[in-house]
Write a protein that holds these residues in place. Sequence first.
Motif, PDB file in Angstrom:
ATOM      1  N   ASP A  59      11.617   7.154  23.856  1.00  0.00           N
ATOM      2  CA  ASP A  59      11.402   7.160  25.314  1.00  0.00           C
ATOM      3  C   ASP A  59      10.389   8.247  25.675  1.00  0.00           C
ATOM      4  OD1 ASP A  59      11.512   6.803  27.983  1.00  0.00           O
ATOM      5  OD2 ASP A  59      13.576   7.438  28.261  1.00  0.00           O
ATOM      6  N   ASN A  60       9.214   8.118  25.108  1.00  0.00           N
ATOM      7  CA  ASN A  60       8.218   9.190  25.189  1.00  0.00           C
ATOM      8  C   ASN A  60       6.956   8.694  25.898  1.00  0.00           C
ATOM      9  OD1 ASN A  60       6.016  10.904  24.431  1.00  0.00           O
ATOM     10  ND2 ASN A  60       7.368  11.826  22.913  1.00  0.00           N
ATOM     11  N   ARG A  61       6.637   9.323  27.006  1.00  0.00           N
ATOM     12  CA  ARG A  61       5.475   8.895  27.788  1.00  0.00           C
ATOM     13  C   ARG A  61       4.148   9.293  27.145  1.00  0.00           C
ATOM     14  NH1 ARG A  61       5.872   7.192  33.267  1.00  0.00           N
ATOM     15  NH2 ARG A  61       8.039   6.698  33.655  1.00  0.00           N
ATOM     16  N   GLN A  62       4.159  10.364  26.366  1.00  0.00           N
ATOM     17  CA  GLN A  62       2.929  10.772  25.672  1.00  0.00           C
ATOM     18  C   GLN A  62       2.546   9.695  24.653  1.00  0.00           C
ATOM     19  OE1 GLN A  62       1.393  13.851  26.068  1.00  0.00           O
ATOM     20  NE2 GLN A  62       2.847  14.823  27.427  1.00  0.00           N
ATOM     21  N   LEU A  63       3.575   9.181  23.960  1.00  0.00           N
ATOM     22  CA  LEU A  63       3.301   8.103  23.006  1.00  0.00           C
ATOM     23  C   LEU A  63       2.822   6.854  23.738  1.00  0.00           C
ATOM     24  CD1 LEU A  63       6.180   8.304  20.374  1.00  0.00           C
ATOM     25  CD2 LEU A  63       3.822   9.061  20.155  1.00  0.00           C
TER      26      LEU A  63
END
Lengths: 350, 431
Positions: free
Chosen positions: A127-131
């Motif tokens: 759940d990673n927005r950077q990814l």
Amino acid sequence: MHVGSPNSISPWPARWAIVLACATFPLIWVGGLVTTYDAGMAVPDWPTTYGHNMFAYPVLDWLRGPWDMFIEHGHRLLGSLVGMIAIGLNVSVFRNERRGWLRVLAVVALLAVISQGVLGGMRVRFDNRQLAMIHGCFGPAFFAFAVAYACFLSPDWSKVSAGRLDRSGQRILRLSAVLVVLTYLQLILGASMRHLTSQISPDFFRILVIFHLINALAIAAHIAVLRVRIAANFPRVLGLLLPVRGVLYLVSVQLALGVGTWVVKYGWPEWVSNWDFAAGYLIAAKSHSQSMTVTAHVAIGSLILAASVLLLAQTARRFLPTGASPSRPYSADRRDGANRPSGLAMEAVR
Amino acid sequence: MRFDRGCKNTTAAFLLLAVTLCGCADPPAVFVLNDAYYAHIERKTQTTFDPRSRDDIGLILASSFGEPDDPYVPLIADLDATEILDLTRVKQSSGRVWSDKIGIARGLYREHCIHCHGMSGDGLGPTASFLNPYPRDYRMGIFKFKSTGKGLKPTHDDLVRILTEGIPGTAMPSFKVLDKDEIESLVHYVRYLSIRGELERKLIELLPDVEDRLLDDALRGKQDDKYKAQWDTIRGTAREVMEKWVQAEQEVLPVPARPDGWQDPETMRASVEHGRKLFYGKVANCFSCHGDSALGDGQTQGVDAWTRELLNDKEQFLGLAKMTPEERDRFEYLKARDPRILPPRNIRPRNLRQGIFRGGRRPIDVYLRIVNGIDGTPMPSAPLLKPGEAPNPGKLSSDDVWSLVDYVRSLQYESISNPNDHEPVVTRERL
């Protein structure tokens, strides 16, 4: 019509490459919609979909399910389809294509699709927005690669002979390379603005927006210069004229979409508030018009990148001497095409 | 051999990629302390607070309200606050954005609001500096468009209406596409942030008068009486904040019906004319801010409550280009303490000739703006006669206010408001 190069014993690799590029563009649209609707976590597991094998997820549940789940699962299925096309491309290339570098690139394409899928999966798992942002930047890069690859496999690519890197060719090559860098930088800036993490300060966002605007103007000016130079020096070379015209038209549309994106997201700026249309403008969050405008801005950005890469490929093919290709000198200032290498003269079709 | 080397290189590349991606973790979701207000109170009271007080406030807020990913709702004895802070609804809007299989959306605040209003509801989200007006800072507990009187909290329906209808001419969108439950959940979360932020401000205001510490956690188990007394003060302050929200539902201003026959054109014309006189009169005094022409150019140096704090409570500001050295020094001091704060800005009175009213264009909306004023802005509440009160030349009756409403709403139709509609001189002469 025969599709395929003299180095290929079959037209199928080129056909597969075209299908790959054509399937990637809608994938970018749907990926853009996923971000626009913040639907990245609509299916919280990966590679399964709510515990089902992704391909075995009940179709009716998908079609009748919530909208964000519909686009997220659809994005995964479309991504899988692109992966399968990449496998088909590899099979076809390894069976029919003699040129080693194209075989290598076919493997690179497949690895890129797999990596992009894994990246998307990791975005969900962590759940990673950077990814999500990296995933969003990698997609258009792959699309540009797929378009360039289709160009490499086309019969025209083999027919074009390399020329000599004279001054005008050098300039156009340099401008084309810079255009690719600028458009990709623009895409990264745009992705940074879309995948905002909550802790970004207003000052940092301001810097991003200002750079995005400055870079947009730089791209517009750059493509205008490139168009003028190509038209002046190679007025009959469609291999250069078509991509440069395409980028120019797309950039014009993109500028309008950029303004539209700002307006549908944040309203009109204060300095136009004396006009009634601006003073009374009401933003409709997540409306159809808002979502489509914003996503179209993303998708056209990818198209500009692909067209820029195509232009760079065509330019490099014509101006970078290769050992295998005849490289007769010619003067770029001569416009009749008679003294140019055969590849340039051959394309002068009106 | 070559294959081995290739495998090693590939593995190394993937490991490098994995390490790089692991470094891309999202920043943790935390509430940010109101450092600008902390500095403002320090400077205003000429006090230097104990550096530990900052941590004390952080601890109080964290133990009462939790964190963005795991919010709590403070429990105050004898105060039923479930109507204003329903933990289930607060939780639905908090945390990360995701949705379940049947489409129940979570993390609504982060999906729809955070990019403008910020994680702490401080109006300092990433996009804030581009927006005019700046996004609302909930922490002051002031809301502009509501059905309750000046200085009171908005009702539940007021907040629902703003979220559903949006605010035209600003970056506040209409969330009509969200379903009712999602809007309800967001309203609870906005109240949660506002209560949390207002309590934080009240605690900071207590600091100059605190003898030792606001909350000394080391006293727990050692000097329980003192520790309990500290918590009693904190709970009392929290009650003060929350009670106002609970009471707001009973504070809705009744709107009297319009005088009979208002739909008759002659009556309407007379009402508009009466409203015009009131507009330029001394009691309503609308023209002093909205201008003789009602174009919103009467008072252009006003500031809102949020900006006033940056200007040492001054009510006038000449603009950034004409900032006095004192104003600049103060702003830079606050900016040094909280680098996220945004430069002060003027607030413009509405141009009434456009017929666009941010709080809504229905007659009742305009009536409520006149009677209640607009909190946090220079727009005052009109002096209104109470029911049964004898006529007073210094006050307006509800009929007077309806006439003002009619006049204000008629302005956009006057020919001067739309110069293009003027008949050409030649046509007039012919007629």
